[in-house]
Design a protein around this motif. Structure first.
Motif, PDB file in Angstrom:
ATOM      1  N   MET A   1       0.816  -0.939  -0.014  1.00 35.18           N
ATOM      2  CA  MET A   1       0.003   0.086   0.295  1.00 35.18           C
ATOM      3  C   MET A   1       0.849   1.417  -0.053  1.00 35.18           C
ATOM      4  N   GLU A   2       0.352   2.259  -0.902  1.00 35.79           N
ATOM      5  CA  GLU A   2       1.294   3.551  -0.965  1.00 35.79           C
ATOM      6  C   GLU A   2       1.273   4.167   0.480  1.00 35.79           C
ATOM      7  N   LYS A   3       2.241   5.061   0.951  1.00 37.91           N
ATOM      8  CA  LYS A   3       2.410   5.602   2.180  1.00 37.91           C
ATOM      9  C   LYS A   3       1.200   6.679   2.272  1.00 37.91           C
ATOM     10  N   GLU A   4       0.448   6.754   3.415  1.00 40.70           N
ATOM     11  CA  GLU A   4      -0.615   7.918   3.396  1.00 40.70           C
ATOM     12  C   GLU A   4       0.138   9.087   3.547  1.00 40.70           C
ATOM     13  N   LEU A   5      -0.218  10.309   2.974  1.00 41.69           N
ATOM     14  CA  LEU A   5       0.386  11.494   3.309  1.00 41.69           C
ATOM     15  C   LEU A   5      -0.689  12.535   3.862  1.00 41.69           C
ATOM     16  N   ASN A   6      -0.203  12.769   5.105  1.00 44.10           N
ATOM     17  CA  ASN A   6      -0.816  13.738   5.966  1.00 44.10           C
ATOM     18  C   ASN A   6      -0.027  14.891   6.019  1.00 44.10           C
ATOM     19  N   ILE A   7      -0.076  15.884   5.304  1.00 39.95           N
ATOM     20  CA  ILE A   7       0.735  17.110   5.005  1.00 39.95           C
ATOM     21  C   ILE A   7       0.193  18.451   5.428  1.00 39.95           C
ATOM     22  N   ILE A   8       1.040  19.461   5.997  1.00 33.53           N
ATOM     23  CA  ILE A   8       0.778  20.773   6.117  1.00 33.53           C
ATOM     24  C   ILE A   8       1.677  21.405   5.280  1.00 33.53           C
ATOM     25  N   ILE A   9       1.059  22.323   4.509  1.00 37.95           N
ATOM     26  CA  ILE A   9       1.815  23.330   3.698  1.00 37.95           C
ATOM     27  C   ILE A   9       1.752  24.651   4.443  1.00 37.95           C
ATOM     28  N   MET A  10       2.865  25.291   4.954  1.00 38.21           N
ATOM     29  CA  MET A  10       2.955  26.396   5.762  1.00 38.21           C
ATOM     30  C   MET A  10       3.794  27.401   4.978  1.00 38.21           C
ATOM     31  N   GLY A  11       3.592  28.947   5.264  1.00 37.10           N
ATOM     32  CA  GLY A  11       4.311  29.995   4.662  1.00 37.10           C
ATOM     33  C   GLY A  11       3.597  31.225   4.896  1.00 37.10           C
ATOM     34  N   PRO A  12       4.319  32.075   4.671  1.00 36.37           N
ATOM     35  CA  PRO A  12       3.526  33.457   4.895  1.00 36.37           C
ATOM     36  C   PRO A  12       2.666  33.842   3.769  1.00 36.37           C
ATOM     37  N   PRO A  13       1.604  34.824   3.812  1.00 37.18           N
ATOM     38  CA  PRO A  13       0.438  35.216   2.995  1.00 37.18           C
ATOM     39  C   PRO A  13       1.230  35.577   1.708  1.00 37.18           C
ATOM     40  N   ALA A  14       0.734  34.758   0.776  1.00 36.20           N
ATOM     41  CA  ALA A  14       1.112  35.090  -0.600  1.00 36.20           C
ATOM     42  C   ALA A  14       2.353  34.086  -1.108  1.00 36.20           C
ATOM     43  N   ALA A  15       2.729  33.239  -0.469  1.00 34.44           N
ATOM     44  CA  ALA A  15       4.041  32.556  -0.616  1.00 34.44           C
ATOM     45  C   ALA A  15       3.767  31.450  -1.649  1.00 34.44           C
ATOM     46  N   GLY A  16       2.481  31.257  -1.811  1.00 32.70           N
ATOM     47  CA  GLY A  16       2.166  30.385  -2.975  1.00 32.70           C
ATOM     48  C   GLY A  16       1.634  29.083  -2.310  1.00 32.70           C
ATOM     49  N   LYS A  17       1.287  29.026  -1.241  1.00 31.35           N
ATOM     50  CA  LYS A  17       0.481  27.799  -0.620  1.00 31.35           C
ATOM     51  C   LYS A  17      -0.725  27.282  -1.362  1.00 31.35           C
ATOM     52  N   GLY A  18      -1.713  28.150  -1.711  1.00 32.02           N
ATOM     53  CA  GLY A  18      -2.946  27.690  -2.613  1.00 32.02           C
ATOM     54  C   GLY A  18      -2.417  27.343  -3.959  1.00 32.02           C
ATOM     55  N   THR A  19      -1.709  27.978  -4.509  1.00 32.54           N
ATOM     56  CA  THR A  19      -0.818  27.710  -5.932  1.00 32.54           C
ATOM     57  C   THR A  19      -0.515  26.326  -6.013  1.00 32.54           C
ATOM     58  N   GLN A  20       0.444  26.062  -4.993  1.00 31.34           N
ATOM     59  CA  GLN A  20       0.974  24.805  -4.752  1.00 31.34           C
ATOM     60  C   GLN A  20       0.070  23.507  -4.432  1.00 31.34           C
ATOM     61  N   SER A  21      -0.843  24.075  -3.570  1.00 29.01           N
ATOM     62  CA  SER A  21      -1.798  22.874  -3.127  1.00 29.01           C
ATOM     63  C   SER A  21      -2.468  22.283  -4.160  1.00 29.01           C
ATOM     64  N   GLU A  22      -2.805  23.143  -5.345  1.00 30.95           N
ATOM     65  CA  GLU A  22      -3.737  22.935  -6.361  1.00 30.95           C
ATOM     66  C   GLU A  22      -3.037  21.742  -7.043  1.00 30.95           C
ATOM     67  N   LEU A  23      -1.425  21.866  -7.329  1.00 28.33           N
ATOM     68  CA  LEU A  23      -0.788  21.025  -7.946  1.00 28.33           C
ATOM     69  C   LEU A  23      -0.443  19.848  -7.022  1.00 28.33           C
ATOM     70  N   ILE A  24      -0.501  19.995  -5.830  1.00 29.72           N
ATOM     71  CA  ILE A  24      -0.150  18.650  -4.910  1.00 29.72           C
ATOM     72  C   ILE A  24      -1.502  17.720  -4.895  1.00 29.72           C
ATOM     73  N   VAL A  25      -2.542  18.406  -4.695  1.00 30.12           N
ATOM     74  CA  VAL A  25      -3.716  17.431  -4.600  1.00 30.12           C
ATOM     75  C   VAL A  25      -4.182  16.839  -5.950  1.00 30.12           C
ATOM     76  N   LYS A  26      -3.592  17.346  -6.984  1.00 28.07           N
ATOM     77  CA  LYS A  26      -3.701  16.743  -8.450  1.00 28.07           C
ATOM     78  C   LYS A  26      -2.988  15.728  -8.541  1.00 28.07           C
ATOM     79  N   GLU A  27      -1.757  15.798  -8.002  1.00 25.39           N
ATOM     80  CA  GLU A  27      -0.717  15.065  -8.275  1.00 25.39           C
ATOM     81  C   GLU A  27      -0.867  13.621  -7.220  1.00 25.39           C
ATOM     82  N   TYR A  28      -1.233  13.959  -5.944  1.00 20.63           N
ATOM     83  CA  TYR A  28      -1.108  12.831  -4.974  1.00 20.63           C
ATOM     84  C   TYR A  28      -2.670  12.445  -4.649  1.00 20.63           C
TER      85      TYR A  28
END
Ligand code: AP5
Ligand code: MG
Length: 217
Positions: A1-28
């Protein structure tokens, strides 16, 4: 079984959390749990939670911990989070991190990684001034680095793109101050657990995502 990913993305406002989250959820294939998006949806629907949250968010202030923690507790208990999740914008204070630890223990889960986006304040101010968001689905664009296919319209749903109302300079400054004072201490909290992976957020969007993939793979 693949490893379960329980991730936090952190960073200041406008660092790109939302932008990267969109790519991460598609990939994983894990759900994107963004407290900011949840609050904005509640505000748009004018629910009691939304009305309360809006009094804080519109001024660039944090929503009280007890409100935010309750929301995340309910969300993480949902079936789609059973095999992993990506938390974006939570936790943001030490009490929120402590509550998360207790929630995860009660669900029999452990964090896999904390991805920390690192960027200097000047770059964040630049990014915020050119950000536009979809009024309906919340997708984030940039007049400089991520233009929509049709000017002023969302690629995903065709709705109008607007300025987020907490992106005015006074609110943004308050958000940055809160990040430095209340959220940065969490980095040490998670460093002690060996979970933090710093990623240079000054790279272009693809470059940041490549670095994140190296961490998560
Ligand atoms: P939230 O929605 O979480 O906002 P935030 O943390 O301030 O972060 P942003 O969404 O503004 O930025 P982002 O890092 O997602 O950047 P983005 O990808 O859009 O929270 C909003 C508010 O809700 C809070 O202030 C608070 O009031 C309340 N709240 C939420 N969670 C809470 C909690 N846990 N406790 C209490 N209150 C809470 O990118 C920004 C721009 O840069 C875009 O235009 C994008 O296209 C562009 N860009 C992205 N990456 C790059 C790149 N690599 N190069 C060039 N441009 C880029
Ligand atoms: Mg965001």
């Amino acid at each position: 079984m693949e490893k379960e990913l329980n991730i936090i993305i952190m960073g200041p406002p406008a660092a790109g959390k939302g932008t990267q989250s969109e790519l991460i959820v598609k990939e994983y294939g894990i759900p994107h749990v963004s407290t900011g998006d949840m609050f904005r949806q509640a505000i748009a629907e004018k629910t009691p939670l939304g009305m309360e949250a809006n009094t804080y968010i519109s001024q660039g202030k944090l929503v009280p911990d007890e409100v935010t923690i309750g929301l995340v507790r309910e969300r993480l208990a949902k079936a789609d989070c059973q095999h992993g999740f990506l938390l974006d914008g939570f936790p943001r204070t030490v009490p929120q991190a402590e509550a998360l630890s207790e929630i995860l223990t009660s669900l029999g889960k452990k964090l896999t990684a904390v991805v920390l986006l690192v960027a200097d304040d000047q770059e964040l101010v630049d990014r915020i001034s050119s950000r536009r968001v979809c009024v309906k689905c919340g997708a984030s664009y940039s007049l400089k680095t991520k233009k929509p296919a049709v000017e002023g319209k969302c690629d995903n749903c065709g709705s109008d793109l607007i300025l987020r109302n907490d992106d005015r300079p006074e609110s943004f400054k308050s958000r940055l101050d809160d990040y430095h004072q209340k959220t940065l201490p969490l980095v040490d909290y998670y460093k002690k657990e060996g979970l933090v992976h710093e990623v240079d957020a000054l790279q272009d969007i693809e470059g940041v995502f490549t670095s994140i993939r190296k961490v998560l793979d």
